[in-house]
Design an enzyme around this catalytic site. Structure first.
Site, PDB file in Angstrom:
ATOM      1  N   ASN A   9      12.754   4.379  -2.972  1.00 41.57           N
ATOM      2  CA  ASN A   9      12.160   5.714  -2.751  1.00 41.57           C
ATOM      3  C   ASN A   9      10.680   5.843  -2.101  1.00 41.57           C
ATOM      4  O   ASN A   9       9.832   5.360  -2.628  1.00 41.57           O
ATOM      5  CB  ASN A   9      11.761   5.882  -4.616  1.00 41.57           C
ATOM      6  CG  ASN A   9      11.336   7.331  -4.772  1.00 41.57           C
ATOM      7  OD1 ASN A   9      11.141   8.143  -3.902  1.00 41.57           O
ATOM      8  ND2 ASN A   9      10.713   7.359  -5.961  1.00 41.57           N
ATOM      9  N   LYS A  11       9.037   8.341  -1.804  1.00 44.83           N
ATOM     10  CA  LYS A  11       8.060   9.183  -2.228  1.00 44.83           C
ATOM     11  C   LYS A  11       7.852  10.158  -1.229  1.00 44.83           C
ATOM     12  O   LYS A  11       8.585  10.265  -0.245  1.00 44.83           O
ATOM     13  CB  LYS A  11       6.941   8.856  -2.966  1.00 44.83           C
ATOM     14  CG  LYS A  11       7.531   7.463  -4.039  1.00 44.83           C
ATOM     15  CD  LYS A  11       6.323   7.395  -4.964  1.00 44.83           C
ATOM     16  CE  LYS A  11       6.869   5.996  -5.737  1.00 44.83           C
ATOM     17  NZ  LYS A  11       5.996   5.845  -6.862  1.00 44.83           N
ATOM     18  N   HIS A  95      12.866  11.485 -12.216  1.00 47.20           N
ATOM     19  CA  HIS A  95      11.775  10.365 -11.798  1.00 47.20           C
ATOM     20  C   HIS A  95      10.377  10.921 -12.816  1.00 47.20           C
ATOM     21  O   HIS A  95      10.242  11.972 -12.880  1.00 47.20           O
ATOM     22  CB  HIS A  95      11.316  10.319 -10.431  1.00 47.20           C
ATOM     23  CG  HIS A  95      10.523   9.209 -10.138  1.00 47.20           C
ATOM     24  ND1 HIS A  95       9.252   9.270 -10.172  1.00 47.20           N
ATOM     25  CD2 HIS A  95      10.789   7.988  -9.585  1.00 47.20           C
ATOM     26  CE1 HIS A  95       8.600   8.140  -9.875  1.00 47.20           C
ATOM     27  NE2 HIS A  95       9.521   7.512  -9.349  1.00 47.20           N
ATOM     28  N   GLU A  97       7.553  11.026 -11.997  1.00 48.99           N
ATOM     29  CA  GLU A  97       6.540  11.572 -11.473  1.00 48.99           C
ATOM     30  C   GLU A  97       6.988  13.104 -11.455  1.00 48.99           C
ATOM     31  O   GLU A  97       6.180  14.006 -11.671  1.00 48.99           O
ATOM     32  CB  GLU A  97       6.331  11.230  -9.978  1.00 48.99           C
ATOM     33  CG  GLU A  97       5.653  10.047  -9.809  1.00 48.99           C
ATOM     34  CD  GLU A  97       5.768   9.186  -8.531  1.00 48.99           C
ATOM     35  OE1 GLU A  97       6.574   9.537  -7.765  1.00 48.99           O
ATOM     36  OE2 GLU A  97       5.462   7.980  -8.749  1.00 48.99           O
ATOM     37  N   GLU A 167      12.463   2.891 -16.002  1.00 51.36           N
ATOM     38  CA  GLU A 167      11.330   2.749 -15.169  1.00 51.36           C
ATOM     39  C   GLU A 167      10.215   3.077 -16.129  1.00 51.36           C
ATOM     40  O   GLU A 167       9.728   4.132 -16.288  1.00 51.36           O
ATOM     41  CB  GLU A 167      11.192   3.700 -13.925  1.00 51.36           C
ATOM     42  CG  GLU A 167      12.233   3.609 -12.993  1.00 51.36           C
ATOM     43  CD  GLU A 167      11.558   3.999 -11.644  1.00 51.36           C
ATOM     44  OE1 GLU A 167      11.556   3.420 -10.393  1.00 51.36           O
ATOM     45  OE2 GLU A 167      11.223   5.480 -11.534  1.00 51.36           O
ATOM     46  N   GLY A 173       3.745   1.869  -9.550  1.00 51.01           N
ATOM     47  CA  GLY A 173       2.809   2.197  -8.861  1.00 51.01           C
ATOM     48  C   GLY A 173       1.512   1.468  -9.138  1.00 51.01           C
ATOM     49  O   GLY A 173       0.168   1.952  -8.680  1.00 51.01           O
ATOM     50  N   SER A 212       6.846  -1.555  -9.735  1.00 57.30           N
ATOM     51  CA  SER A 212       5.983  -2.492  -9.355  1.00 57.30           C
ATOM     52  C   SER A 212       6.830  -3.680  -8.900  1.00 57.30           C
ATOM     53  O   SER A 212       6.235  -4.990  -8.996  1.00 57.30           O
ATOM     54  CB  SER A 212       4.846  -2.871 -10.179  1.00 57.30           C
ATOM     55  OG  SER A 212       4.000  -1.758 -10.134  1.00 57.30           O
TER      56      SER A 212
HETATM   57  C1  PEP Z   1       9.234   4.499  -8.179  1.00 62.18           C
HETATM   58  O1  PEP Z   1       8.802   5.234  -7.226  1.00 62.18           O
HETATM   59  O2  PEP Z   1      10.288   4.688  -8.487  1.00 62.18           O
HETATM   60  C2  PEP Z   1       8.694   3.014  -8.222  1.00 62.18           C
HETATM   61  C3  PEP Z   1       8.900   2.239  -9.266  1.00 62.18           C
HETATM   62  O3  PEP Z   1       7.586   2.854  -7.628  1.00 62.18           O
HETATM   63  P1  PEP Z   1       6.774   1.298  -7.494  1.00 62.18           P
HETATM   64  O4  PEP Z   1       7.814   0.522  -6.955  1.00 62.18           O
HETATM   65  O5  PEP Z   1       5.781   1.637  -6.352  1.00 62.18           O
HETATM   66  O6  PEP Z   1       6.144   0.915  -8.705  1.00 62.18           O
END
Ligand code: PEP
Length: 250
Positions: A9, A11, A95, A97, A167, A173, A212
Site C-alpha cells: 500500500n 498510500k 483502511h 486511515e 491491521e 506506521g 509495521s
Molecule cells: C498500511 O498502510 O496498511 C500499513 C500496514 O502500514 P505500515 O506497514 O507502514 O505500518
C-alpha cells in the site's frame, strides 16, 4: 493450501520517476519470489502508468479506495468500474486511515466492499482495533463489529472472493508490530468467526497481517498458522525490503 499474498500500500506517496525506479527495483528481484502473489496499490493517478510497467510480470495491481456509488454526480469520486478499466484486480476497503481520517463508518465500508465485488474487483477488507480498544480488552468485539457490517450486507458467500487484512491501528506506521502470537490470536478469531457460517470459505480465505511489517519480522509473522501474508505500508516503498517481505511469504 492458501497461496501467500503480499500487497504493498503506497498510500499518498510516489511520483512518475520515483514509481519507475521502485518498480524497476521490484521487477529486478521478482525471479526469486516464486510462491507469493504480489500486488502493488499506488495512488489512483498512477494506476495506468504502473499497470503498463507491470505488463509481462506476475505483479498485480490494486487500488487504495473506491466510491460506493457506481456512477453519476459524485464529484471527486472514482468508481469500481473505473479501477477495473485501469487493470486493477484488488481494492483496499476500510483502511484505518480511511476510517479515522475520513470518517468511513462500518456501514460505508460494507457498501464499498459490495461495490467492489459487484464490479468484479477483489476487496481487501481491513479490520483492526485502536490501542485503547486493545487495552480495554475489546479487540474481538471491534473486529466482530467490523466483519458483521459486511456479513450483514453481503453474506458469507462474498468472502469467497475477498481478502481480509488484520491491521491493529496502533501498529500502522508506528514501528510497533503485533507479536506473532498477538496477531495469530486475532487471525484465528477472524477465521473461526467466519467458519461458524461457512467452514470451507473460511478455510480458503486469505487473512493478511498489516502493521509495521519489515523484512526482519515478516518470516516469523507469516509463519503463523492463520497469517497468509501481509499488507505492507512503509516497507513497500523500498524495493529490496518489499522483495524480502514477499520472499518471506513462501
Ligand atoms: C498500511 O498502510 O496498511 C500499513 C500496514 O502500514 P505500515 O506497514 O507502514 O505500518
Amino acid at each position: 493450501m492458501r497461496r501467500p499474498f503480499v500487497a504493498g500500500n503506497w498510500k499518498m506517496n510516489g511520483s512518475v520517476a520515483g514509481n519507475k525506479a521502485l518498480l524497476d527495483g521490484i521487477k529486478a528481484g521478482l525471479a526469486a519470489v516464486t510462491m507469493t502473489e504480489v500486488a502493488v496499490c499506488p495512488p489512483f493517478v498512477y494506476l495506468r502508468d504502473v499497470a503498463q510497467q507491470l505488463q509481462g510480470t506476475a505483479v498485480v495491481l490494486g487500488a487504495q479506495n473506491l466510491s460506493e456509488q457506481s456512477a453519476g454526480a459524485y464529484t471527486g469520486e472514482i468508481s469500481a468500474a473505473m479501477r477495473l478499466d485501469l487493470a486493477c484486480r484488488y481494492v483496499i476497503v476500510g483502511h484505518s486511515e480511511r476510517r479515522a481520517i475520513y470518517g468511513e463508518s462500518d456501514a460505508l465500508v460494507a457498501k464499498k466492499f459490495a461495490a467492489a465485488r459487484k464490479a468484479g474487483l477483489i476487496p481487501i477488507l481491513c479490520v483492526g482495533e485502536l490501542l485503547e480498544e486493545r487495552e480495554a480488552g475489546t479487540t474481538e468485539q471491534v473486529i466482530a463489529r467490523q466483519l458483521d457490517a459486511v456479513l450483514t450486507l453481503e453474506g458469507i458467500a462474498a468472502f469467497a472472493q475477498a481478502v481480509v487484512a488484520y491491521e491493529p491501528v496502533w501498529a500502522i506506521g508506528t514501528g510497533k508490530t503485533a507479536s506473532p502470537d498477538q496477531a495469530q490470536a486475532v487471525h484465528a478469531f477472524i477465521r473461526n468467526k467466519l467458519a461458524a457460517q461457512d467452514a470451507t470459505i473460511s478455510d480458503k480465505l486469505r487473512i493478511l497481517y498489516g502493521g509495521s511489517v519489515k523484512a526482519s519480522n515478516a518470516v516469523e509473522l507469516f509463519g503463523m498458522a492463520d497469517i497468509d501474508g501481509g499488507l505492507i505500508g512503509g516497507a513497500a516503498l523500498q524495493a529490496e525490503e518489499f522483495l524480502a517481505i514477499c520472499r518471506a511469504g513462501a
